[in-house]
Design an enzyme around this catalytic site. Sequence first.
Site, PDB file in Angstrom:
ATOM      1  N   ASP A 135       8.649   2.705 -12.920  1.00 20.59           N
ATOM      2  CA  ASP A 135       8.076   3.986 -12.476  1.00 20.59           C
ATOM      3  C   ASP A 135       6.588   4.110 -12.782  1.00 20.59           C
ATOM      4  OD1 ASP A 135      10.479   4.955 -11.381  1.00 20.59           O
ATOM      5  OD2 ASP A 135      11.187   5.554 -13.359  1.00 20.59           O
ATOM      6  N   LYS A 190       7.762  -4.748  -9.886  1.00 24.87           N
ATOM      7  CA  LYS A 190       7.631  -4.425 -11.308  1.00 24.87           C
ATOM      8  C   LYS A 190       7.233  -2.960 -11.479  1.00 24.87           C
ATOM      9  CE  LYS A 190       5.703  -7.930 -13.259  1.00 24.87           C
ATOM     10  NZ  LYS A 190       4.727  -8.912 -13.760  1.00 24.87           N
ATOM     11  N   SER A 211      -1.173  -0.596 -19.048  1.00 25.24           N
ATOM     12  CA  SER A 211      -2.351  -0.499 -18.180  1.00 25.24           C
ATOM     13  C   SER A 211      -2.371   0.863 -17.473  1.00 25.24           C
ATOM     14  CB  SER A 211      -2.326  -1.594 -17.113  1.00 25.24           C
ATOM     15  OG  SER A 211      -2.934  -2.768 -17.594  1.00 25.24           O
ATOM     16  N   LYS A 246      -2.648  -8.835  -6.865  1.00 26.51           N
ATOM     17  CA  LYS A 246      -2.970  -9.904  -7.821  1.00 26.51           C
ATOM     18  C   LYS A 246      -4.246 -10.596  -7.371  1.00 26.51           C
ATOM     19  CE  LYS A 246      -1.017 -11.576 -11.582  1.00 26.51           C
ATOM     20  NZ  LYS A 246      -0.132 -10.848 -12.515  1.00 26.51           N
ATOM     21  N   HIS A 270       0.822  -1.219   0.000  1.00 27.57           N
ATOM     22  CA  HIS A 270       0.000   0.000   0.000  1.00 27.57           C
ATOM     23  C   HIS A 270       0.849   1.258   0.000  1.00 27.57           C
ATOM     24  CE1 HIS A 270      -3.471  -2.473   1.961  1.00 27.57           C
ATOM     25  NE2 HIS A 270      -3.456  -2.591   0.660  1.00 27.57           N
ATOM     26  N   HIS A 271       2.160   1.120  -0.266  1.00 22.26           N
ATOM     27  CA  HIS A 271       2.990   2.333  -0.190  1.00 22.26           C
ATOM     28  C   HIS A 271       2.617   3.319  -1.283  1.00 22.26           C
ATOM     29  CE1 HIS A 271       5.131   0.451  -3.500  1.00 22.26           C
ATOM     30  NE2 HIS A 271       5.826   1.552  -3.672  1.00 22.26           N
ATOM     31  N   ARG A 272       1.986   2.812  -2.329  1.00 18.64           N
ATOM     32  CA  ARG A 272       1.412   3.684  -3.359  1.00 18.64           C
ATOM     33  C   ARG A 272       0.041   3.132  -3.713  1.00 18.64           C
ATOM     34  NH1 ARG A 272       4.816   7.317  -7.068  1.00 18.64           N
ATOM     35  NH2 ARG A 272       6.650   7.601  -5.792  1.00 18.64           N
ATOM     36  N   LYS A 286      -2.289  -2.583  -8.013  1.00 18.69           N
ATOM     37  CA  LYS A 286      -2.545  -2.978  -9.403  1.00 18.69           C
ATOM     38  C   LYS A 286      -2.014  -4.367  -9.676  1.00 18.69           C
ATOM     39  CE  LYS A 286      -3.541  -1.536 -13.699  1.00 18.69           C
ATOM     40  NZ  LYS A 286      -4.353  -2.747 -13.768  1.00 18.69           N
TER      41      LYS A 286
END
Length: 472
Positions: free
Chosen positions: A99, A94, A363, A106, A64-66, A70
């Site tokens: 970046d 990944k 994506s 997942k 959850h750091h960003r 996804k």
Amino acid sequence: MITKQANFYQSVERNFDKAAALTKHPKGLLEQIKVCNAIYQMNFPVKIGNNYQVIEAYRVQHSHHRLPTKGGIRFSHLVNQEEVMALASLMTYKCALVDVPFGGAKGGVKISPRKYTPEQLQKITRRYTVELVRKNFIGPGVDVPAPDYGTSSREMAWILDTYQQLNNGELDSAACVTGKPVNQNGIRGRTEATGRGVFYGLREMLSFKEDCKAMGLEPGIEGKTMVIQGLGNVGTYTGSISIEEGGVKVIGISEIEGTIVNPKGININKLVKYRRDKGTIIGFPGTTALKDRDDWIGLECDILVPAALESQITKINAKKVKARIIAEAANGPVTADAEAILLKKGVVIMPDMYLNAGGVTVSYFEWLKNLSHVRYGRIEKRFDQNAYTNLVTTVEELTGKTISTREKKMLTRGPDEIDLVRSGLEETMSTAYGQIREIYRRKKTVTDLRSAAFINAINKIASDYLTLGVFP
Ligand code: NAD
């Protein structure tokens, strides 16, 4: 005696630990980067024919750091919690490497898609989406799924529709999932993106003369021989784009039903059509079938491309590898034990977390497109075209020379969405490889590209955590 092999998740953890030991980050921070932040295991009922079936499924948010997190959704009878955890972890590294400002996630649904009709698959996909909505495990700013093994744009359209029904009027709802059909808020170039990224990554690696020399290969991708395992989304596009744009010769293909070879090269597009009609790759004109399907691993070639599933090259069969490069188009196809053997043999492994990052990169472009509610190129295409035309006309007037209509058309063309997507992907793959290569060459203690990739990802995530003030 054969000792027990590390499973996929343990392999990822071992690779992480190997690279983490080469960094100076505090132990607690490394531990936080490594662990899965949220794991949701669900069981839900679906009526199939006259029977009720309980479906086991997962969504794992690794980091959850960003936000949003996804990662794709896998439909396979082999799905289990540790597999989804491993895949979610790889997504975090990944995204950091290329970046893409997301945490990793997942999803997995434990079914064999071939055993269900499209209507039944739709039922299962929609019910899975409802479970994700109920637990707040999906949303444009929360967690954004995409296709993976066993799923495609079709399932993504069903997910979008289900999400929108439950979130009526949410302006950015189209960004709740990526890999959608182009006419359903998808983006041109997403279907081929992972395979195209594999091609860009390989071409970039083979563009460095001194690196090729060290591998005993001629520089450049042209003329290299390739063997591919898995003729699905990633394998097909990796092969066809490498042939068409790189001049590669694909001399072997392995699928569930067997492995075929042709030293003169296999036309992938024709093979895909053949398989669609006949249900098998065996018997494709000009090819011969190997006795044992799994002998694709030992085929003589420059580049071996596992593009099916994890744990395909293990400590049991690693010794058979004759290729100079293993290109990890699939996630986790080489186990940590096998990697140790292969590195000793001097085989170069292009790591999954870098090489198959093309999918998540495009994506990300799709997500941005959905949030901006406008197709790439729509605003600037005509403006650019007019500016280039003026430039060419001025040069013609100044020099007194004219160029042909065809040349003029080529020089003055404004970019379409597909042009921008491809150039963004190419730039991403090239920049990311440059960063990994730099670490690999600079640090003597780094013995392989995977460790270099991990170090780069870990450094970026650690910097995020520290800037966020999570560790005051
Ligand atoms: P897919 O379902 O489209 O294709 C996989 C193919 O592999 C299928 O045709 C299947 O029959 C074949 N296969 C399975 N087991 C095999 C075996 N033992 N031998 C030979 N062939 C076998 O899946 P995909 O989307 O192409 O994904 C393949 C791999 O790439 C997975 O590891 C996935 O996680 C990874 N990946 C996919 C994407 C993406 O955008 N789809 C992105 C990044 C990574």
